[in-house]
Design a protein around this motif. Structure first.
Motif, PDB file in Angstrom:
ATOM      1  N   ALA A 184      52.656  36.156 -29.798  1.00 50.59           N
ATOM      2  CA  ALA A 184      53.920  36.721 -29.327  1.00 50.59           C
ATOM      3  C   ALA A 184      55.088  35.949 -29.932  1.00 50.59           C
ATOM      4  CB  ALA A 184      53.983  36.658 -27.805  1.00 50.59           C
ATOM      5  N   GLU A 185      56.199  36.624 -30.130  1.00 44.66           N
ATOM      6  CA  GLU A 185      57.394  35.951 -30.631  1.00 44.66           C
ATOM      7  C   GLU A 185      57.775  34.826 -29.666  1.00 44.66           C
ATOM      8  OE1 GLU A 185      60.333  38.983 -31.088  1.00 44.66           O
ATOM      9  OE2 GLU A 185      59.629  39.557 -33.087  1.00 44.66           O
ATOM     10  N   GLY A 186      57.822  33.606 -30.187  1.00 42.61           N
ATOM     11  CA  GLY A 186      58.160  32.459 -29.352  1.00 42.61           C
ATOM     12  C   GLY A 186      57.092  32.094 -28.345  1.00 42.61           C
ATOM     13  N   GLY A 187      55.877  32.599 -28.534  1.00 41.80           N
ATOM     14  CA  GLY A 187      54.812  32.388 -27.558  1.00 41.80           C
ATOM     15  C   GLY A 187      54.135  31.031 -27.673  1.00 41.80           C
ATOM     16  N   SER A 188      53.323  30.722 -26.662  1.00 44.00           N
ATOM     17  CA  SER A 188      52.621  29.435 -26.630  1.00 44.00           C
ATOM     18  C   SER A 188      51.130  29.591 -26.376  1.00 44.00           C
ATOM     19  CB  SER A 188      53.224  28.540 -25.540  1.00 44.00           C
ATOM     20  OG  SER A 188      53.105  29.156 -24.261  1.00 44.00           O
ATOM     21  N   ALA A 189      50.641  30.833 -26.352  1.00 48.54           N
ATOM     22  CA  ALA A 189      49.225  31.061 -26.042  1.00 48.54           C
ATOM     23  C   ALA A 189      48.311  30.334 -27.022  1.00 48.54           C
ATOM     24  CB  ALA A 189      48.920  32.558 -26.043  1.00 48.54           C
ATOM     25  N   TRP A 190      48.763  30.131 -28.254  1.00 48.95           N
ATOM     26  CA  TRP A 190      47.913  29.492 -29.261  1.00 48.95           C
ATOM     27  C   TRP A 190      47.615  28.032 -28.928  1.00 48.95           C
ATOM     28  CZ3 TRP A 190      49.418  25.280 -32.236  1.00 48.95           C
ATOM     29  CH2 TRP A 190      50.775  24.953 -32.215  1.00 48.95           C
ATOM     30  N   GLN A 191      48.405  27.432 -28.039  1.00 45.53           N
ATOM     31  CA  GLN A 191      48.208  26.034 -27.672  1.00 45.53           C
ATOM     32  C   GLN A 191      47.220  25.864 -26.519  1.00 45.53           C
ATOM     33  OE1 GLN A 191      52.462  25.377 -26.993  1.00 45.53           O
ATOM     34  NE2 GLN A 191      52.503  23.991 -28.756  1.00 45.53           N
ATOM     35  N   GLN A 192      46.859  26.959 -25.866  1.00 42.80           N
ATOM     36  CA  GLN A 192      45.977  26.875 -24.707  1.00 42.80           C
ATOM     37  C   GLN A 192      44.521  26.721 -25.137  1.00 42.80           C
ATOM     38  OE1 GLN A 192      46.751  30.340 -22.299  1.00 42.80           O
ATOM     39  NE2 GLN A 192      48.960  30.000 -22.273  1.00 42.80           N
ATOM     40  N   ARG A 193      43.740  26.051 -24.295  1.00 35.47           N
ATOM     41  CA  ARG A 193      42.313  25.904 -24.532  1.00 35.47           C
ATOM     42  C   ARG A 193      41.557  26.205 -23.242  1.00 35.47           C
ATOM     43  NH1 ARG A 193      44.429  26.044 -28.627  1.00 35.47           N
ATOM     44  NH2 ARG A 193      44.234  24.693 -30.461  1.00 35.47           N
ATOM     45  N   PRO A 194      40.540  27.026 -23.292  1.00 33.55           N
ATOM     46  CA  PRO A 194      40.051  27.664 -24.517  1.00 33.55           C
ATOM     47  C   PRO A 194      41.046  28.682 -25.063  1.00 33.55           C
ATOM     48  CG  PRO A 194      38.919  28.553 -22.594  1.00 33.55           C
ATOM     49  CD  PRO A 194      39.735  27.399 -22.097  1.00 33.55           C
ATOM     50  N   LEU A 195      41.057  28.816 -26.369  1.00 37.08           N
ATOM     51  CA  LEU A 195      41.950  29.756 -27.028  1.00 37.08           C
ATOM     52  C   LEU A 195      41.468  31.179 -26.757  1.00 37.08           C
ATOM     53  CD1 LEU A 195      44.334  30.058 -29.093  1.00 37.08           C
ATOM     54  CD2 LEU A 195      42.574  30.168 -30.870  1.00 37.08           C
ATOM     55  N   VAL A 196      42.381  32.044 -26.317  1.00 36.00           N
ATOM     56  CA  VAL A 196      42.021  33.431 -26.012  1.00 36.00           C
ATOM     57  C   VAL A 196      42.244  34.296 -27.253  1.00 36.00           C
ATOM     58  CG1 VAL A 196      42.511  35.450 -24.580  1.00 36.00           C
ATOM     59  CG2 VAL A 196      42.602  33.152 -23.584  1.00 36.00           C
ATOM     60  N   LEU A 197      41.185  34.968 -27.696  1.00 39.56           N
ATOM     61  CA  LEU A 197      41.260  35.858 -28.856  1.00 39.56           C
ATOM     62  C   LEU A 197      41.379  37.297 -28.378  1.00 39.56           C
ATOM     63  CD1 LEU A 197      38.453  34.288 -31.085  1.00 39.56           C
ATOM     64  CD2 LEU A 197      40.921  33.897 -31.222  1.00 39.56           C
ATOM     65  N   THR A 198      42.343  38.030 -28.924  1.00 41.50           N
ATOM     66  CA  THR A 198      42.588  39.400 -28.467  1.00 41.50           C
ATOM     67  C   THR A 198      42.148  40.462 -29.463  1.00 41.50           C
ATOM     68  OG1 THR A 198      44.853  39.308 -29.318  1.00 41.50           O
ATOM     69  CG2 THR A 198      44.531  38.699 -27.011  1.00 41.50           C
ATOM     70  N   ASN A 199      41.557  40.070 -30.592  1.00 41.58           N
ATOM     71  CA  ASN A 199      41.029  41.087 -31.510  1.00 41.58           C
ATOM     72  C   ASN A 199      39.957  41.915 -30.804  1.00 41.58           C
ATOM     73  OD1 ASN A 199      42.029  38.838 -33.440  1.00 41.58           O
ATOM     74  ND2 ASN A 199      41.715  40.593 -34.790  1.00 41.58           N
ATOM     75  N   ALA A 200      39.890  43.200 -31.135  1.00 44.36           N
ATOM     76  CA  ALA A 200      38.863  44.064 -30.554  1.00 44.36           C
ATOM     77  C   ALA A 200      37.478  43.543 -30.924  1.00 44.36           C
ATOM     78  CB  ALA A 200      39.039  45.497 -31.049  1.00 44.36           C
ATOM     79  N   LEU A 201      36.509  43.785 -30.058  1.00 44.06           N
ATOM     80  CA  LEU A 201      35.149  43.309 -30.303  1.00 44.06           C
ATOM     81  C   LEU A 201      34.570  43.889 -31.588  1.00 44.06           C
ATOM     82  CD1 LEU A 201      33.715  43.517 -26.672  1.00 44.06           C
ATOM     83  CD2 LEU A 201      34.300  41.445 -27.948  1.00 44.06           C
TER      84      LEU A 201
END
Length: 289
Positions: free
Chosen positions: A169-186
């Protein structure tokens, strides 16, 4: 019993292809207000919203994505009936599948230019994730497909290799969280690429809960609920490349591949493939500019 207006379905397809009402209206030679009215008429028929705002553009709702798939079939059938009973009968039908991972601007022009040069060839377009397109091609349901994959294997023809990016996301911080959440379709080939890269540097990860469409997953990303792996040309309003300064692993390049049938429409498939190749090269030049 209510009837569907083919013009409204064409408008929905235009918005899906261009990601904005204004650009879709220009492509369809309509005013923005006229196209918006067409979408509103469809929403009134189904009593459900079809578009959602995302940044400076719009995306289709999950329901609209389902409707889009069926509408393509109906519009193609409408065009075939018109052609048949107005004396313009197609010499053959070319079934084309295009990955949703690649921008549609020049692909749309490729289809238009091919049809102008070959007016008696009917084009039936399908879009979807690469795994499904490859399966349909293997079953003889599609004649030409454009896919994004982790590699290139026979009978695919590699058109180019493209950089992949961690996107959030613009200005987001989700990439710093662990475990990292991946949103690509399965079903997305990029998910496997991301997983291999993360496992290689021992970063814990998990997939976003629930199963949904690509649009739903991009909405999760834009809401800073996780990160996605995308091609540069697929980064929409509300999303941005993550400036992680080495906090995430480097991603390998993705392969943009083309498959062409060797069956009865092989010559026509090869000719269309040349249009497709030029469209991809032109799109790549614009993305690199």
């Amino acid at each position: 019993m209510r009837n569907l207006d083919i013009a409204t379905l064409r408008s929905l397809q235009g918005v899906a292809e261009y990601g904005a009402v204004t650009r879709a209206a220009e492509a369809l030679n309509m005013t923005q207000s006229a196209l918006s009215m067409q979408i509103k008429r469809l929403e009134e028929v189904f009593e459900r919203p079809l578009l959602e705002k995302q940044g400076r553009g719009v995306v289709l709702t999950d329901f609209a994505q389902l409707l889009l798939t069926e509408s393509r079939k109906l519009v193609a059938q409408n065009d075939a009936i018109i052609a048949r009973f107005t004396g313009i009968r197609p010499d053959c039908c070319l079934r084309v599948g295009l990955t949703t991972d690649w921008p549609t601007k020049h692909l749309t022009l490729a289809v238009r230019n091919f049809r102008e040069a070959n007016p008696t060839v009917e084009i039936v377009l399908t879009d979807g994730n690469s795994a499904n397109l490859i399966r349909q091609f293997g079953q003889g349901e599609l004649d030409v497909i454009l896919t994004t994959e982790a590699d290139c294997r026979e009978p695919a023809i590699n058109l180019m290799q493209l950089p992949l990016y961690w996107v959030g996301a613009e200005g987001g911080s989700a990439w710093q969280q662990r475990p990292l959440v991946l949103t690509n379709a399965l079903s997305c080939a990029f998910l496997d690429i991301a997983v291999v890269a993360l496992n290689g540097v021992e970063i814990d990860w998990q997939h976003a809960p629930g199963i949904g469409s690509c649009e739903r997953n991009l909405m999760l990303t834009a809401a800073d609920q996780g990160v996605n792996v995308l091609l540069g040309g697929s980064i929409r309003p509300g999303l941005e490349r993550i400036d992680h300064a080495g906090g995430l692993p480097r991603l390998p390049k993705a392969f943009l591949n083309m498959y062409m049938t060797k069956e009865k429409v092989a010559d026509m498939a090869a000719e269309f493939g040349s249009y497709l190749r030029r469209a991809v090269e032109e799109e790549a030049r614009e993305l690199a500019a």
